[in-house]
Design a protein around this motif. Structure first.
Motif, PDB file in Angstrom:
ATOM      1  N   SER A 160       0.833  -1.195   0.000  1.00 43.81           N
ATOM      2  CA  SER A 160       0.000   0.000   0.000  1.00 43.81           C
ATOM      3  C   SER A 160       0.867   1.244   0.000  1.00 43.81           C
ATOM      4  O   SER A 160       1.904   1.295   0.662  1.00 43.81           O
ATOM      5  N   GLY A 161       0.435   2.251  -0.763  1.00 45.75           N
ATOM      6  CA  GLY A 161       1.159   3.511  -0.812  1.00 45.75           C
ATOM      7  C   GLY A 161       1.858   3.723  -2.137  1.00 45.75           C
ATOM      8  O   GLY A 161       1.977   2.813  -2.950  1.00 45.75           O
ATOM      9  N   GLY A 162       2.340   4.952  -2.341  1.00 40.58           N
ATOM     10  CA  GLY A 162       2.992   5.301  -3.590  1.00 40.58           C
ATOM     11  C   GLY A 162       4.419   4.774  -3.684  1.00 40.58           C
ATOM     12  O   GLY A 162       4.978   4.230  -2.723  1.00 40.58           O
ATOM     13  N   PHE A 163       5.008   4.974  -4.861  1.00 47.45           N
ATOM     14  CA  PHE A 163       6.369   4.515  -5.118  1.00 47.45           C
ATOM     15  C   PHE A 163       7.368   5.664  -5.182  1.00 47.45           C
ATOM     16  O   PHE A 163       8.569   5.439  -5.163  1.00 47.45           O
ATOM     17  N   GLY A 164       6.856   6.894  -5.297  1.00 48.11           N
ATOM     18  CA  GLY A 164       7.763   8.018  -5.469  1.00 48.11           C
ATOM     19  C   GLY A 164       7.996   8.366  -6.921  1.00 48.11           C
ATOM     20  O   GLY A 164       9.143   8.610  -7.327  1.00 48.11           O
ATOM     21  N   GLY A 165       6.918   8.368  -7.704  1.00 52.29           N
ATOM     22  CA  GLY A 165       7.015   8.761  -9.097  1.00 52.29           C
ATOM     23  C   GLY A 165       7.652   7.706  -9.973  1.00 52.29           C
ATOM     24  O   GLY A 165       7.822   6.547  -9.583  1.00 52.29           O
ATOM     25  N   VAL A 166       8.043   8.131 -11.176  1.00 53.28           N
ATOM     26  CA  VAL A 166       8.606   7.212 -12.167  1.00 53.28           C
ATOM     27  C   VAL A 166       9.891   6.579 -11.656  1.00 53.28           C
ATOM     28  O   VAL A 166      10.092   5.364 -11.762  1.00 53.28           O
ATOM     29  N   GLU A 167      10.778   7.390 -11.104  1.00 52.00           N
ATOM     30  CA  GLU A 167      12.068   6.861 -10.631  1.00 52.00           C
ATOM     31  C   GLU A 167      11.875   5.836  -9.525  1.00 52.00           C
ATOM     32  O   GLU A 167      12.537   4.794  -9.505  1.00 52.00           O
ATOM     33  N   GLY A 168      10.967   6.133  -8.592  1.00 50.53           N
ATOM     34  CA  GLY A 168      10.731   5.206  -7.490  1.00 50.53           C
ATOM     35  C   GLY A 168      10.134   3.891  -7.951  1.00 50.53           C
ATOM     36  O   GLY A 168      10.532   2.818  -7.490  1.00 50.53           O
ATOM     37  N   LEU A 169       9.182   3.975  -8.881  1.00 50.18           N
ATOM     38  CA  LEU A 169       8.561   2.754  -9.386  1.00 50.18           C
ATOM     39  C   LEU A 169       9.558   1.951 -10.219  1.00 50.18           C
ATOM     40  O   LEU A 169       9.619   0.716 -10.098  1.00 50.18           O
ATOM     41  N   SER A 170      10.345   2.615 -11.034  1.00 51.10           N
ATOM     42  CA  SER A 170      11.356   1.920 -11.824  1.00 51.10           C
ATOM     43  C   SER A 170      12.357   1.214 -10.922  1.00 51.10           C
ATOM     44  O   SER A 170      12.735   0.057 -11.166  1.00 51.10           O
TER      45      SER A 170
END
Length: 251
Positions: free
Chosen positions: A49-59
Motif C-alpha cells: 500500500s502507498g505510492g512509489f515516489g514517481g517514475v524513478e521510485g517505481l522503476s
C-alpha cells in the motif's frame, strides 16, 4: 520465480489477480494499492500500500524486486499513475499492460453532454441551470468536487465510497457514503426520491455503477459525461481474458 506487479484498487484488478492465480500458479503476484480507500476488497495475494515516489521510485522498485511484468489496472481516470507505470516499465525494461474496462457508449435514448474535464462539465451545468435551478447528482468520486462549488443555481447530491476533504463539498450538498454495485431499479428509486434533474458521471465503464446510467435513460434525465483521459502508449487490454492472453505471451 517470475514476479508480476499489478497496480490495482479496482474490481477488474481483483478479477485479473484471481484469474492469474488460476491460469499461472507459478507466478508470484503482488497487488499494489494507493492506500486511499479504507477496508478495500482484496483478492488472495501479496499486497502493498502507498505510492512509489514517481517514475524513478517505481522503476527502482521494479528492478530491485525482480518484477517480470507490470499490469496497470488502476481506475481509468488515474492518468498520472498510468503515465508513471508506462515510463517506469520502459526504464526498467519490463513489459507493461494497461488493463482498463471498455467505456460506456451512449444509445439512442441517452441524453449525454460530453465534457473533456470536470471544469468543462461544470461549464455545461452552468448553461443547463441558467434558466432554472437544478438538483444535480454528482457521481464523480470525492477528489474532483472543486470545479462545482461556484455554481450558484445548482444544488448537489454527492455519493462516494470515502468522505471528501473538509471544505470540498458545496454548501448545502447532501453527502452519501456508499459502495456499488447499484442496480438500475435502486438507482431509479434513488433519483426519484431526491428529485434529481441532472447527473454528472465519469465514463468509468463496467457494471458496478452502470445502474445510474440506465436509470437516467429510463427517467429521461440528461447526463454530463466526463471523458476519460488518454492512456499513455503501450499495450492495452479491455478484458481479463485478453490480459491473461497477453501475460501468456510474455511469460
Amino acid at each position: 520465480m517470475a514476479r508480476l506487479l499489478v497496480l490495482g484498487g479496482t474490481e477488474i484488478a481483483n478479477r485479473f489477480v484471481a484469474a492469474v492465480r488460476e491460469a499461472h500458479p507459478e507466478l508470484e503476484v503482488i497487488l499494489s494499492l494507493a492506500g486511499r480507500t479504507r477496508d478495500p476488497r482484496l483478492p488472495d495475494c501479496e499486497t502493498r500500500s502507498g505510492g512509489f515516489g514517481g517514475v524513478e521510485g517505481l522503476s527502482a522498485y521494479l528492478k530491485a524486486e525482480g518484477i517480470t511484468a507490470l499490469v496497470d489496472a488502476t481506475h481509468p481516470y488515474a492518468a498520472q499513475i498510468s503515465a508513471n507505470a508506462a515510463a517506469a516499465a520502459k526504464a526498467a525494461s519490463a513489459p507493461c499492460l494497461h488493463l482498463v474496462r471498455p467505456e460506456w457508449v451512449a444509445g439512442p435514448d441517452d441524453v449525454w453532454h460530453v465534457a473533456e474535464s470536470n471544469e468543462a462539465a461544470a461549464r455545461h451545468l452552468e448553461v443547463l441551470s441558467a434558466a432554472e435551478p437544478r438538483k444535480v447528482f454528482l457521481s464523480i468520486g470525492r477528489q474532483e468536487l472543486a470545479p462545482y462549488k461556484a455554481l450558484g443555481n445548482c444544488s448537489f447530491v454527492v455519493r462516494s465510497v470515502e468522505p471528501p476533504e473538509e471544505g470540498d463539498l458545496s454548501s448545502g450538498a447532501e453527502l452519501i457514503l456508499a459502495r456499488g454495485p447499484f442496480s438500475e431499479a435502486d438507482e431509479i428509486a434513488f433519483l426519484k426520491d431526491r428529485r434529481i434533474d441532472l447527473i454528472v458521471s465519469k465514463n468509468s465503464g463496467g457494471t458496478a455503477t452502470y445502474g445510474k446510467i440506465a436509470a437516467a435513460r429510463a427517467l429521461g434525465l440528461p447526463v454530463v459525461m466526463v471523458e476519460r483521459p488518454a492512456l499513455p502508449g503501450g499495450d492495452v487490454a479491455g478484458t481479463v481474458e485478453t490480459a491473461i492472453s497477453w501475460l501468456s505471451g510474455i511469460s
